[in-house]
Design a protein around this motif. Structure first.
Motif, PDB file in Angstrom:
ATOM      1  N   ARG B  15       0.834  -1.202   0.000  1.00  0.00           N
ATOM      2  CA  ARG B  15       0.000   0.000   0.000  1.00  0.00           C
ATOM      3  C   ARG B  15       0.869   1.253   0.000  1.00  0.00           C
ATOM      4  NH1 ARG B  15      -4.965   2.212   2.461  1.00  0.00           N
ATOM      5  NH2 ARG B  15      -5.841   0.118   2.416  1.00  0.00           N
ATOM      6  N   ASP B  16       1.980   1.167   0.750  1.00  0.00           N
ATOM      7  CA  ASP B  16       2.788   2.374   0.934  1.00  0.00           C
ATOM      8  C   ASP B  16       4.198   1.963   1.354  1.00  0.00           C
ATOM      9  OD1 ASP B  16       3.505   5.033   1.244  1.00  0.00           O
ATOM     10  OD2 ASP B  16       2.609   5.238   3.232  1.00  0.00           O
ATOM     11  N   PRO B  18       6.605   4.056   3.428  1.00  0.00           N
ATOM     12  CA  PRO B  18       6.935   5.316   4.100  1.00  0.00           C
ATOM     13  C   PRO B  18       8.439   5.579   4.157  1.00  0.00           C
ATOM     14  CG  PRO B  18       6.053   3.692   5.656  1.00  0.00           C
ATOM     15  CD  PRO B  18       5.863   3.141   4.294  1.00  0.00           C
ATOM     16  N   ASN B  22      10.597   0.179   4.938  1.00  0.00           N
ATOM     17  CA  ASN B  22       9.355  -0.095   5.665  1.00  0.00           C
ATOM     18  C   ASN B  22       8.195  -0.161   4.694  1.00  0.00           C
ATOM     19  OD1 ASN B  22      11.124   1.775   7.666  1.00  0.00           O
ATOM     20  ND2 ASN B  22      10.019   0.203   8.769  1.00  0.00           N
ATOM     21  N   VAL B  24       3.999  -0.772   4.169  1.00  0.00           N
ATOM     22  CA  VAL B  24       2.651  -0.880   4.709  1.00  0.00           C
ATOM     23  C   VAL B  24       1.863  -1.767   3.747  1.00  0.00           C
ATOM     24  CG1 VAL B  24       0.560   0.373   5.343  1.00  0.00           C
ATOM     25  CG2 VAL B  24       2.815   1.359   5.840  1.00  0.00           C
TER      26      VAL B  24
END
Lengths: 176, 428
Positions: B15-16, B18, B22, B24
């Motif tokens: 999804r992401d 950051p 890392n 998400v």
């Protein structure tokens, strides 16, 4: 932003698990405050050097330990038990993944330092104070006799974002 | 550069990012039980955030203390029950239909290859047996999972564990994983995903693969994972038969998740099981493991057979094969808790429950119970338990108690003799 640091308490053992930090029988509590009297209550070290009733633990806002702290159960109650006792920094050689993430998810910090730096902290005279400068990633520990030792640390950049935001729930609600 | 199965699953759910390290992830299944979820529910309510991202992707069960043992556990159950009703969570399992989460949810077909799975429970890694990325998390992660359907992880790094050789008589998946933990130590796999491979894994049933993945966290691993294959497809077939033209087609489709030949691993561990003996823990850490013959003769007070590690029908069959026609030692209290109602029912049908009861075992309903010292078989100070569970921490099954982890076969042998016993003396 939250300030980190203060009087330190030391636990000289590897692999302290979350059952030892907060026994399962207290997992039936719905309130975090209810965990307060039970932090580390069943922990016994072989040399008898740890007393869960000690003044040092009551006053501490920093816990210094060795490697793999927080292994075992995923219970965030272990972090809350520290938090409701005003401990917002744990310093160690390494942490179990879930415990480490739970700390940062709550907006408080788990700091990994080298074994040599840890030895230096453990060697200080009693009544140690640890100051944490989170911006410059610097730890300074001062022993009861005034002797100071310092070392640097590195926070994972994402964990730093969580601390800045005040935890993962706030961060996630803002971003996803 | 090739990818591991974990890297493929992460890429498919991203999804992401950051930070570069890392990730998400979108989560396919958020599982909930009544120990770590009620406090999340109460917190979300307090914050005016009592919502769920997708009720069909939330699976909930009351399993740790069931039936409730006191007002506090009854309250936890009630908070879960009210929440499940309020949000129309269809897959909520209450008393009569409830069982140990990591045995119950696979049985219901909730876990599929390539899925992302989280739960506020460290043994969520069990579901990696299906070729899913499944990880234990804390309550804040659970809150975010419930609310947003996402969870953050560091970029996946894997270690490869190759298990080869011929499984000796009396040696089980439990003995293999105990031996792996002994070799790696309790933090030898921290921040790593343990990918199991090799001929022994390929010929293992799903139950054994779940036992292996279940205890990967005891070496610090984020998860265990097995490559999904025909064994996985056969287990899941009742749930996926409408999605595929044939079982072969499902097996082919699963291959898209398999690690590439040039995937990169942090480290590799090779184990030849041909000379492995039944294993047992001593002292209070799960990496303190010896051959059972070294501890043989140590007296025990209780035998506990159950849990997400070893409470499935295959485990009960293996233990019953030793108990059949025998009586457990006078000095021993035997407790069996089949992990789910389906396991219990199947064990009844096969006459296994009668074997246990005739031998002197107490048979409990499905629950996590004494595994974490909450109810249903807590030890007194100074007592010792031969247990098929996953943790031998000091005080885990009761303050001052000692837990020896072992396979169901070894636990049954201990029940018969009243002391730690090499089970091979009962097998031939």
């Amino acid at each position: 932003m939250q300030q980190f640091g203060g009087i330190a308490t030391f636990i000289d053992r590897n692999d302290i698990n979350t059952d030892e930090i907060i026994p399962a029988k207290y997992l039936t509590e719905i309130s975090k405050k209810a965990l307060k009297p039970h932090l580390l209550e069943d922990l016994r070290l072989d040399d008898g050097s740890f007393d869960p009733e000690s003044k040092e633990l009551q006053q501490a806002s920093v816990l210094v330990t060795r490697s793999n702290f927080g292994c075992g159960s995923s219970r965030e109650h272990a972090v809350w038990a520290l938090e409701v006792n005003d401990i917002n920094v744990v310093i160690g050689r390494s942490f179990a993944r879930i415990f480490r993430q739970n700390m940062f998810n709550c907006g408080i910090i788990a700091v990994e330092v080298s074994a040599e730096d840890l030895d230096m902290f453990f060697a200080l005279s009693p009544e140690v104070r640890v100051d944490v400068d989170i911006q410059s990633e610097q730890l300074t520990a001062t022993g009861g006799d005034g002797k100071k030792v310092a070392c640097s640390f590195t926070l994972n950049p994402f964990d730093r974002k969580l601390v800045d935001a005040g935890g993962w729930l706030v961060y996630a609600d803002r971003n996803y | 550069m090739g990818q591991t199965i974990a890297e493929k699953i992460f890429a498919a759910h991203l999804r992401d990012t950051p930070t570069p390290n890392n990730m998400v992830l979108d989560i396919d299944v958020v599982m909930c039980h009544e120990i770590t979820t009620p406090i999340a529910i109460v917190d979300l309510m307090d914050k005016g955030m009592d919502r769920v991202f997708d009720p069909s992707k939330i699976k909930a069960v009351i399993d740790h203390v069931t039936p409730p043992k006191d007002s506090k556990t009854a309250t936890q159950a009630k908070i879960m029950r009210d929440w499940a009703r309020r949000h129309k969570i269809k897959d909520f399992f209450d008393i009569g239909r409830n069982g140990v989460c990591h045995a119950l949810f696979p049985e219901k077909g909730f876990i599929r290859p390539g899925y992302t799975v989280i739960m506020g429970d460290s043994h969520t890694c069990t579901h990696g047996a299906f070729g899913a990325f499944a990880a234990g998390i804390g309550t804040t992660d659970l809150e975010v999972g419930i609310l947003k359907g996402v969870c953050a992880f560091r970029a996946p790094r894997s270690m490869k564990i190759e298990v080869t050789g011929t499984m000796p008589l009396g040696v089980t998946a439990k003995d293999i994983i105990l031996n792996i933990i002994k070799q790696l130590t309790v933090n030898g796999a921290t921040d790593l995903i343990m990918e199991f491979s090799g001929s022994v894994i390929e010929s293992m049933d799903m139950s054994s693969r779940m036992t292996l993945c279940n205890m990967s966290v005891e070496a610090g691993a984020t998860s265990g994972i097995c490559l999904p294959d025909h064994v996985t497809a056969e287990y899941l077939w009742p749930f996926i038969k409408d999605d595929y033209a044939s079982m072969d087609a499902a097996v082919d489709d699963f291959k898209k998740w398999h690690s590439d030949p040039d995937a990169v691993y942090e480290k590799t561990l090779q184990i030849d099981v041909s000379t492995l003996e039944p294993q047992v823990t001593y002292d209070f850490k799960p990496d303190q493991v010896k051959n059972i013959s070294e501890l043989a003769g140590s007296p025990i007070d209780q035998v506990y057979i159950g849990s997400c590690t070893n409470g499935r029908i295959e485990d009960i069959r293996a233990a019953a094969a030793i108990l059949k026609g025998k009586t457990i030692a006078d000095s021993v209290r035997g407790i069996l808790t089949p992990a789910t109602p389906a396991v219990y029912s199947q064990a009844l049908e096969e006459g296994l429950i009668k074997i246990f009861m005739d031998s002197g075992f107490c048979v409990l309903n499905p629950t996590c119970g004494a595994c974490l010292g909450m109810s249903s078989g807590v030890l007194a100070e100074g007592e010792t338990c031969s247990s098929t569970t996953n943790r031998n921490f000091n005080g885990r099954m009761g303050k001052g108690g000692m837990v020896h982890l072992m396979s169901p076969v070894s636990a049954a042998a201990a029940a018969v003799t009243g002391e730690i016993t090499d089970p091979r003396r009962f097998l031939n």
